[in-house]
Design a protein around this motif. Sequence first.
Motif, PDB file in Angstrom:
ATOM      1  N   PRO A 514      18.989  69.884  81.292  1.00  0.00           N
ATOM      2  CA  PRO A 514      20.288  69.182  81.298  1.00  0.00           C
ATOM      3  C   PRO A 514      21.378  69.926  80.537  1.00  0.00           C
ATOM      4  O   PRO A 514      22.563  69.780  80.876  1.00  0.00           O
ATOM      5  CB  PRO A 514      19.948  67.845  80.626  1.00  0.00           C
ATOM      6  N   GLN A 517      22.766  72.245  82.972  1.00  0.00           N
ATOM      7  CA  GLN A 517      23.501  71.462  83.960  1.00  0.00           C
ATOM      8  C   GLN A 517      24.893  71.097  83.449  1.00  0.00           C
ATOM      9  O   GLN A 517      25.874  71.143  84.207  1.00  0.00           O
ATOM     10  CB  GLN A 517      22.713  70.197  84.302  1.00  0.00           C
ATOM     11  N   GLY A 548      19.835  67.948  91.579  1.00  0.00           N
ATOM     12  CA  GLY A 548      19.498  66.543  91.769  1.00  0.00           C
ATOM     13  C   GLY A 548      19.969  66.062  93.124  1.00  0.00           C
ATOM     14  O   GLY A 548      20.353  66.840  93.997  1.00  0.00           O
ATOM     15  N   GLU A 549      19.963  64.764  93.290  1.00  0.00           N
ATOM     16  CA  GLU A 549      20.386  64.151  94.544  1.00  0.00           C
ATOM     17  C   GLU A 549      21.752  63.500  94.381  1.00  0.00           C
ATOM     18  O   GLU A 549      22.240  63.320  93.262  1.00  0.00           O
ATOM     19  CB  GLU A 549      19.354  63.087  94.964  1.00  0.00           C
ATOM     20  N   ARG A 550      22.361  63.169  95.510  1.00  0.00           N
ATOM     21  CA  ARG A 550      23.611  62.417  95.458  1.00  0.00           C
ATOM     22  C   ARG A 550      23.364  61.116  94.688  1.00  0.00           C
ATOM     23  O   ARG A 550      22.370  60.421  94.919  1.00  0.00           O
ATOM     24  CB  ARG A 550      24.110  62.121  96.869  1.00  0.00           C
ATOM     25  N   THR A 552      23.235  61.329  91.276  1.00  0.00           N
ATOM     26  CA  THR A 552      22.963  61.825  89.935  1.00  0.00           C
ATOM     27  C   THR A 552      24.218  62.489  89.390  1.00  0.00           C
ATOM     28  O   THR A 552      25.066  62.984  90.148  1.00  0.00           O
ATOM     29  CB  THR A 552      21.796  62.829  89.935  1.00  0.00           C
ATOM     30  N   TRP A 553      24.347  62.525  88.066  1.00  0.00           N
ATOM     31  CA  TRP A 553      25.622  62.928  87.461  1.00  0.00           C
ATOM     32  C   TRP A 553      25.999  64.369  87.769  1.00  0.00           C
ATOM     33  O   TRP A 553      27.161  64.664  88.049  1.00  0.00           O
ATOM     34  CB  TRP A 553      25.598  62.688  85.947  1.00  0.00           C
ATOM     35  N   ASP A 556      26.960  64.669  91.622  1.00  0.00           N
ATOM     36  CA  ASP A 556      28.199  63.981  91.981  1.00  0.00           C
ATOM     37  C   ASP A 556      29.428  64.655  91.390  1.00  0.00           C
ATOM     38  O   ASP A 556      30.483  64.744  92.036  1.00  0.00           O
ATOM     39  CB  ASP A 556      28.135  62.523  91.533  1.00  0.00           C
ATOM     40  N   PRO A 634      17.505  64.710  77.496  1.00  0.00           N
ATOM     41  CA  PRO A 634      18.408  64.066  78.457  1.00  0.00           C
ATOM     42  C   PRO A 634      19.814  63.966  77.900  1.00  0.00           C
ATOM     43  O   PRO A 634      20.014  63.941  76.677  1.00  0.00           O
ATOM     44  CB  PRO A 634      17.776  62.690  78.655  1.00  0.00           C
TER      45      PRO A 634
END
Length: 799
Positions: A514, A517, A548-550, A552-553, A556, A634
């Motif tokens: 993270p 990220q 990640g997927e749509r 997730t922070w 997006d 996290p």
Amino acid sequence: MTSIFPRFLPLAALGLLLAPAAAHAQQYQPTATGLRVSTDSLMVEVQFYSPEIVRVLKQPKNVEAAKKSLVVTQAPAPGKLKYSQKNGQVTISSPTTQVVVNEKTGQVSFRTAKGQPLLSEQTLGSRFTPKKDLGAATYRVRQVFQLAPGEAVYGLGQHQDGHLNYRGQKVLMKQKSLDIALPVLHSGKGYGVLWDNYSTTNFSDAAAGTVFDSEIGDCVDYYLLNGQGTADGVVARYRQLTGQAPMFPRWTLGFWQSKERYKSQDETVGVVEKYRALGVPLDGIVQDWQYWGEDNDLWNDMAFNNPKFPNPQAMVDRVHALHAHQMISVWPSFGKKSKPYQELASKDMLFDFITWPRTPHVKVYDAFDPAARDIYWKYLNQGIFKFGMDAWWMDATEPDQLQPFDTDDDNETALGSFRRVRNAYPLVATSGVYEHQRQATADKRVFILTRSAFAGQQRYGTMVWSSDVDSRWDVLAKQIPAALNLSLTGFPYWNSDIGGFFPSGQYPKGVKDPAFQELYTRWQQFAALTPMMRSHGEYTPREIYQFGERGTWAFDSQAKFIDLRYRLQPYLYSLMWQVTSRAGTPMRALAMDFANDPKVSDMGTEYMFGPAFLVRPVTEAQYVNRPDRNVPVPPDFSKTKGVEVYLPAGASWFDFWTGKRQPGGQTVQRETPIDVMPLYVRAGSVLPLGPHQQYTGEKADAPLEIRVYPGANGEFTLYEDENDNYNYEKGAFATIKMRWDDKARQLTFDNRTGNFPGMQAARTFRVVLADEQHGTGIGADDAPAKEVKYAGQKTTVKL
């Protein structure tokens, strides 16, 4: 080999400092372009290239050192000049610029038309130190200037030291990875100096003076660029002298995906297919190295020898069918088994120094030789361009010499020693590809991405990137002043690897960490407001779906700023036209637009992106506290963090995301949730926004949103053409000037000027007045709008 620097006559007992202790006054000699003054030891020539551009050429007396510039394309055009002589000084004046030469010492100073000082040499400021270069007599050349107290100076290329203002600093101007040596000094007083020398140069500024000290030179040779008090004027004079920047294809403004490296054509195509399936916009995919094979003896063979690329034509065709474009990496060096190596070696066109990859079989070619550039293009054309490749990534155009093996400058080039011309290598390397592609076709605009540049290179369709930078927050912060100083030298197009190239030292867990990220997300936000938005790096993949997927922070936030990039395309493409037609500058240090605000003269944390946007990137971690780099933790979004933003004086500002308006001349605290980078829009801006789309041109006929930010009068010129050919050079383009009258609260669309094949004769504009009540941001589709049907004739709408 023929040199552009002809050998000169030897001098007996020449002193190191060529300025007389005492000498009688000399008569000046008028010339067709200026004048000559001969002192006891110096020959000084002043040449006017325009009323605002003045060349000063100095050489030891009785020396023949005529030089053909690699940088300058303009011929002298002095216009009307006036001469006067008084008290041992001769003054030559154009309508805008005065040049004063001391007839005893050869000292030169510059003034405005009204006699206000611009720049002055020091009295004993010209120095020639005799030396040998490949056995021939030459000099180390040095020129000392005296700047005014408090005068800010910028430019010098790209140096990632965190400095914006170079007063009191030293800079080694030598091409290498991370550093771009571009010898243009830009003064906050509204003038510039182009130091026309191609060898390693030391720049320094101290109380004793401001110095350009070059390792090799037969003469002191520099140009004064009188911007008549404005930063844009300095840039305009530089481009007038060295060449204008051509248009890039419109699709280059989209989002680019890359990594080190896609290992098969299926992987390369698969990335584009994945973006299309996700509905995330994408316009460019990059194929990095080893498509030629994994054997370094085949390094840069300019052919798809790798069995994992069995059908390169099918690869390029599939990328095009997906409405994307492909860039490919090429180098100036070759392995010993490659076909280009064998031909270049047979003609003695390879240098003998160690480069990357570190193997004795990889050698750099002599791009200073036009015949070698012909050979380079022959293989590039036959092996790659023929498939319909869209763009070039010309890596390592410094060229890269590995430390500690970077001192072998005795290699002979077509223009003398490598020592003499080394800094100009990226200029000639990119020129060969640009000029040959222009000769091959006018239907595909040249687009070159490269990590090095030199003065004049903007005329060769070049975008630079800031090299293989580390993935660190402090490095992200240093990208901003590095980019701004490159822009202030007159080079308009810059970008950086989103997330930094080397994450492994700081983020061993890569994209799954993270902390990485967060860094990547903030870097990507910054990249959305630079000339090229390009994801790239080694060790860890960078595709959006890796985060990640749509929902997730990280996903997006990235999708939001990619979408912003596409909505800004009409604005960005119009800025590109301003670069080409009016010597414009997209990334702008605040001092360019707010010269009267002393708080911005050394502000390297913010910048203007075109005339509308104030950009303040977030350059510190805010939501991931990682005490141990090996233990990902996290993110903590329980409390929204923020940053300080200075709003320059002389304007009022709208928060782009909320529509809130605030006066300039103050520092504000702006909250920065992970999906928000502070963006402010100057009052009076007229901002054209395009539709949400997956690739450039997907919705060419869709209405454009024209957003007006009230509080001041303003205007913007919308530019349109065929998007990817050179017909615009023949006049095939159209412009629409939009003017906002703040008092009358009306927006006027002037008559369309020009036309081109495929132009929309009629179109729809949705005019939106920005305000806090309705918000703004990128998705103001539901904001109250007035629909305007425009058919090319003057139309006015009241708001």
